[in-house]
Design a protein around this motif. Structure first.
Motif, PDB file in Angstrom:
ATOM      1  N   ASN A 115       7.265   6.310 -10.481  1.00  0.00           N
ATOM      2  CA  ASN A 115       6.145   6.383  -9.546  1.00  0.00           C
ATOM      3  C   ASN A 115       6.455   5.389  -8.446  1.00  0.00           C
ATOM      4  OD1 ASN A 115       3.356   5.590  -8.377  1.00  0.00           O
ATOM      5  ND2 ASN A 115       2.965   7.462  -9.521  1.00  0.00           N
ATOM      6  N   SER A 118       7.653   1.163  -8.392  1.00  0.00           N
ATOM      7  CA  SER A 118       7.010   0.265  -9.349  1.00  0.00           C
ATOM      8  C   SER A 118       7.199   0.716 -10.789  1.00  0.00           C
ATOM      9  CB  SER A 118       5.511   0.132  -9.030  1.00  0.00           C
ATOM     10  OG  SER A 118       4.878   1.405  -9.067  1.00  0.00           O
ATOM     11  N   GLY A 140      -9.799   7.233 -14.177  1.00  0.00           N
ATOM     12  CA  GLY A 140      -9.349   6.044 -13.462  1.00  0.00           C
ATOM     13  C   GLY A 140      -8.321   6.369 -12.402  1.00  0.00           C
ATOM     14  N   SER A 141      -8.154   5.443 -11.461  1.00  0.00           N
ATOM     15  CA  SER A 141      -7.194   5.633 -10.370  1.00  0.00           C
ATOM     16  C   SER A 141      -5.906   4.838 -10.570  1.00  0.00           C
ATOM     17  CB  SER A 141      -7.834   5.226  -9.033  1.00  0.00           C
ATOM     18  OG  SER A 141      -8.245   3.874  -9.067  1.00  0.00           O
ATOM     19  N   ARG A 142      -5.825   4.053 -11.649  1.00  0.00           N
ATOM     20  CA  ARG A 142      -4.626   3.255 -11.892  1.00  0.00           C
ATOM     21  C   ARG A 142      -3.442   4.163 -12.215  1.00  0.00           C
ATOM     22  NH1 ARG A 142      -5.379  -2.179 -13.057  1.00  0.00           N
ATOM     23  NH2 ARG A 142      -3.504  -2.151 -14.348  1.00  0.00           N
ATOM     24  N   THR A 143      -2.268   3.747 -11.757  1.00  0.00           N
ATOM     25  CA  THR A 143      -1.063   4.543 -11.998  1.00  0.00           C
ATOM     26  C   THR A 143      -0.705   4.579 -13.472  1.00  0.00           C
ATOM     27  OG1 THR A 143      -0.194   4.018  -9.804  1.00  0.00           O
ATOM     28  CG2 THR A 143       1.398   4.751 -11.451  1.00  0.00           C
ATOM     29  N   GLN A 145      -2.025   4.167 -17.249  1.00  0.00           N
ATOM     30  CA  GLN A 145      -3.228   4.147 -18.075  1.00  0.00           C
ATOM     31  C   GLN A 145      -2.843   4.411 -19.527  1.00  0.00           C
ATOM     32  OE1 GLN A 145      -6.650   6.349 -16.584  1.00  0.00           O
ATOM     33  NE2 GLN A 145      -5.776   6.405 -14.520  1.00  0.00           N
ATOM     34  N   THR A 159      -0.691  10.348 -11.169  1.00  0.00           N
ATOM     35  CA  THR A 159      -0.607  10.552  -9.729  1.00  0.00           C
ATOM     36  C   THR A 159      -1.847  11.316  -9.291  1.00  0.00           C
ATOM     37  OG1 THR A 159       1.817  10.691  -9.822  1.00  0.00           O
ATOM     38  CG2 THR A 159       0.756  11.478  -7.817  1.00  0.00           C
ATOM     39  N   LYS A 161      -4.920  10.815 -10.065  1.00  0.00           N
ATOM     40  CA  LYS A 161      -5.807  10.988 -11.214  1.00  0.00           C
ATOM     41  C   LYS A 161      -5.437  12.210 -12.051  1.00  0.00           C
ATOM     42  CE  LYS A 161      -9.860   8.744  -9.162  1.00  0.00           C
ATOM     43  NZ  LYS A 161     -11.306   8.855  -8.883  1.00  0.00           N
ATOM     44  N   SER A 179       4.385  -4.548 -15.596  1.00  0.00           N
ATOM     45  CA  SER A 179       3.805  -5.725 -16.237  1.00  0.00           C
ATOM     46  C   SER A 179       4.580  -6.176 -17.468  1.00  0.00           C
ATOM     47  CB  SER A 179       2.357  -5.428 -16.635  1.00  0.00           C
ATOM     48  OG  SER A 179       2.288  -4.312 -17.510  1.00  0.00           O
ATOM     49  N   SER A 182       5.729  -1.787 -22.568  1.00  0.00           N
ATOM     50  CA  SER A 182       4.471  -1.168 -22.975  1.00  0.00           C
ATOM     51  C   SER A 182       4.299  -1.284 -24.482  1.00  0.00           C
ATOM     52  CB  SER A 182       4.460   0.313 -22.578  1.00  0.00           C
ATOM     53  OG  SER A 182       5.373   1.043 -23.403  1.00  0.00           O
TER      54      SER A 182
END
Length: 216
Positions: A115, A118, A140-143, A145, A159, A161, A179, A182
């Protein structure tokens, strides 16, 4: 202090990658797949929104310039506002470029899920038990989830949602995210503009037969 420095480093790296993506896109130098690999785009779900944002931001620049010129006597304020407006438009174009030039890539060893710049990790084919095309909507709108179900943990790479391809795994798999690693997931879902084509190619690499299904 260490956290602040780490955050600053991530911001600098993100900004650098954004500008690099913009220049590669303008120079028509996409990240080409290796021999034997095939790329699959995923920008379709957000392309209209991004184009609208870019157009509106571009229109706002001269409007704000006129407003500031007639309400503020300071030339410096006008120049700063103009610079920020231009930077904002270029940043949005850079985001669009990043999604364009970093597609998903199916190659003999596995599926490279992306994506922009990132998210970038590879799911080896031997870890995949089944692959299906299915459109899903998320709130949610986070890439990235994470969804926990009775069957296990689902990692969604979203992408607009949406996801459209399900990778069901033989066993829990941890992948690299922005981050960090996972939590082990039993299923990975992602979005592709042409899920049918991606699924068809993916099934050719699976070690066991996979029944044909259609996008729902």
């Amino acid at each position: 202090m260490r956290k602040a420095l780490g955050l600053l480093r991530r911001v600098i790296v993100y900004e650098w990658r954004m500008w690099r993506s913009l220049f590669r896109w303008l120079l028509r130098r996409p990240v080409a797949p290796a021999e034997g690999a095939e790329a699959f785009g995923y920008i379709g779900a957000v392309k209209p929104i991004l184009i609208a944002f870019i157009a509106l931001s571009a229109v706002e620049i001269p409007i704000f310039d006129v407003i500031i010129r007639h309400t503020m006597p300071w030339q410096a304020a006008r120049e700063v506002a103009l610079g920020l407006g231009i930077w904002g438009v270029l940043w949005m174009i850079g985001l669009y470029a990043a999604l364009q030039i970093h597609p998903h890539v199916a190659h003999p060893a596995g599926l490279r899920v992306r994506n922009g710049f990132s998210v970038d990790f590879t799911v080896p084919w031997e870890a995949v038990a089944r692959v299906d095309a299915r459109y899903r909507s998320l709130t949610g709108s986070r890439t990235v989830q994470v969804e926990r179900t009775e069957a296990g943990t689902v990692l969604n790479i979203v992408t607009g949602k949406q996801t459209s391809v399900d990778l069901v795994l033989h066993r829990p798999l941890s992948v690299r995210l922005p981050s960090g690693p996972s939590e082990p997931a039993t299923e990975i879902r992602l979005y592709a503009d042409d899920p049918g084509a991606l699924v068809k190619l993916a099934r050719q690499h699976l070690p066991t037969p996979n029944p044909t299904t259609r996008p729902r």
